[in-house]
Design a protein around this motif. Structure first.
Motif, PDB file in Angstrom:
ATOM      1  N   LYS A  90      -7.840  -0.216  -4.150  1.00 12.70           N
ATOM      2  CA  LYS A  90      -8.172  -0.732  -2.805  1.00 12.70           C
ATOM      3  C   LYS A  90      -6.974  -0.634  -1.869  1.00 12.70           C
ATOM      4  N   HIS A  92      -3.282  -2.886  -0.665  1.00 13.90           N
ATOM      5  CA  HIS A  92      -3.036  -4.206  -0.051  1.00 13.90           C
ATOM      6  C   HIS A  92      -1.639  -4.295   0.529  1.00 13.90           C
ATOM      7  N   HIS A  94       1.420  -7.176   0.829  1.00 11.37           N
ATOM      8  CA  HIS A  94       1.767  -8.466   0.247  1.00 11.37           C
ATOM      9  C   HIS A  94       1.746  -9.492   1.380  1.00 11.37           C
ATOM     10  N   GLU A  95       1.196 -10.672   1.068  1.00 10.95           N
ATOM     11  CA  GLU A  95       1.139 -11.714   2.111  1.00 10.95           C
ATOM     12  C   GLU A  95       2.542 -12.151   2.501  1.00 10.95           C
ATOM     13  N   ALA A 139       1.951  -1.650   2.956  1.00 12.15           N
ATOM     14  CA  ALA A 139       0.742  -1.700   2.130  1.00 12.15           C
ATOM     15  C   ALA A 139       0.807  -0.511   1.183  1.00 12.15           C
ATOM     16  N   ARG A 141      -1.397   1.933  -1.776  1.00 10.47           N
ATOM     17  CA  ARG A 141      -2.622   2.373  -2.462  1.00 10.47           C
ATOM     18  C   ARG A 141      -2.213   3.494  -3.408  1.00 10.47           C
ATOM     19  N   HIS A 162      -1.609 -11.325  -2.043  1.00 14.23           N
ATOM     20  CA  HIS A 162      -2.230 -10.026  -1.766  1.00 14.23           C
ATOM     21  C   HIS A 162      -3.160 -10.136  -0.574  1.00 14.23           C
ATOM     22  N   ASP A 163      -2.864  -9.359   0.446  1.00 14.96           N
ATOM     23  CA  ASP A 163      -3.713  -9.304   1.640  1.00 14.96           C
ATOM     24  C   ASP A 163      -4.526  -8.013   1.557  1.00 14.96           C
ATOM     25  N   TYR A 164      -5.791  -8.151   1.158  1.00 13.87           N
ATOM     26  CA  TYR A 164      -6.687  -6.985   1.063  1.00 13.87           C
ATOM     27  C   TYR A 164      -7.438  -6.759   2.374  1.00 13.87           C
ATOM     28  N   SER A 166      -6.637  -6.635   5.612  1.00 14.29           N
ATOM     29  CA  SER A 166      -6.153  -5.715   6.654  1.00 14.29           C
ATOM     30  C   SER A 166      -6.556  -4.284   6.341  1.00 14.29           C
TER      31      SER A 166
END
Ligand code: S6P
Ligand code: ZN
Length: 193
Positions: A90, A92, A94-95, A139, A141, A162-164, A166
């Protein structure tokens, strides 16, 4: 003296899960990646025919999400494509904006796409014996561009978060597609900043 939260431990690399032992196993199938591949129509057609292949698995050894700890995880991305687009994770941010990450390639051939909040993209190859640094703010991938499993180990601050959302919303600015049997990196026509 502060009492350590956990005891030292070691893991072994290799085998079907990439690391052993692990604590948590996740799997992502095509249906979990709805909306991520550029040919959405093809994804829906496959799903409506009952095809829901496994795209990747993650084997985690997480630590408490507190500063100072590192979590470990291996990822196994199966070989495959949706149309001309290779299977990928997916992706992500990182927050925690200052959280970096190290990837170590174990098996197979891949490309890591990295994209910052300004939409600037970098890419690097990963494979056996490659150690790759994802700096804070990018981010990431991973794309399996080979004909066998891609396996790598990730090491990251356990409070990274994990910020998915955005990436789910905008996508990556680049796609990794197969052209004449080889991977090429092209602009994503549906990328929205
Ligand atoms: C965690 C690290 C990896 C990924 C894994 C799956 O920070 O980057 O362990 O979690 O490769 O990717 P994703 O985007 O589904 O988490
Ligand atoms: Zn990460």
């Amino acid at each position: 003296m502060v009492k350590p939260l956990i005891e030292p431990f070691s893991l072994v690399l290799g085998g079907s899960s990439g690391i052993k032992p692990y604590k948590v196993r996740l799997e992502r199938r095509l249906s979990d990646l709805r909306g991520f591949f550029h040919n959405r129509r093809l994804v829906e057609e496959k799903l409506s025919r009952g095809e829901n292949p496994k795209v990747y698995e993650v084997y985690e050894v997480p630590q408490e999400p507190v500063s100072g700890h590192l979590s470990l995880a291996s990822t196994v991305i199966f070989p495959g494509k949706v149309g001309d687009e290779y299977y990928f994770t997916k992706g992500h941010f990182h927050e925690k904006e200052d959280a970096s990450e190290v990837y170590i390639g174990l098996e197979g051939e891949g490309i890591i796409l990295m994209q910052n909040r300004e939409g600037e993209v970098r890419h690097l190859r990963i494979g056996p014996n490659v150690v790759l640094y994802v700096p804070p703010g990018f981010a990431h991938r991973t794309v399996n561009v080979g004909s066998s499993r891609l396996v790598f180990l990730a090491i990251y601050p356990s409070d990274a978060g994990h910020d998915y959302g955005s990436i789910a919303e905008t996508g990556f600015a680049k796609l990794v597609l197969e052209r004449e049997g080889r991977p090429v990196i092209v602009d994503n026509p549906s990328y929205s900043e």
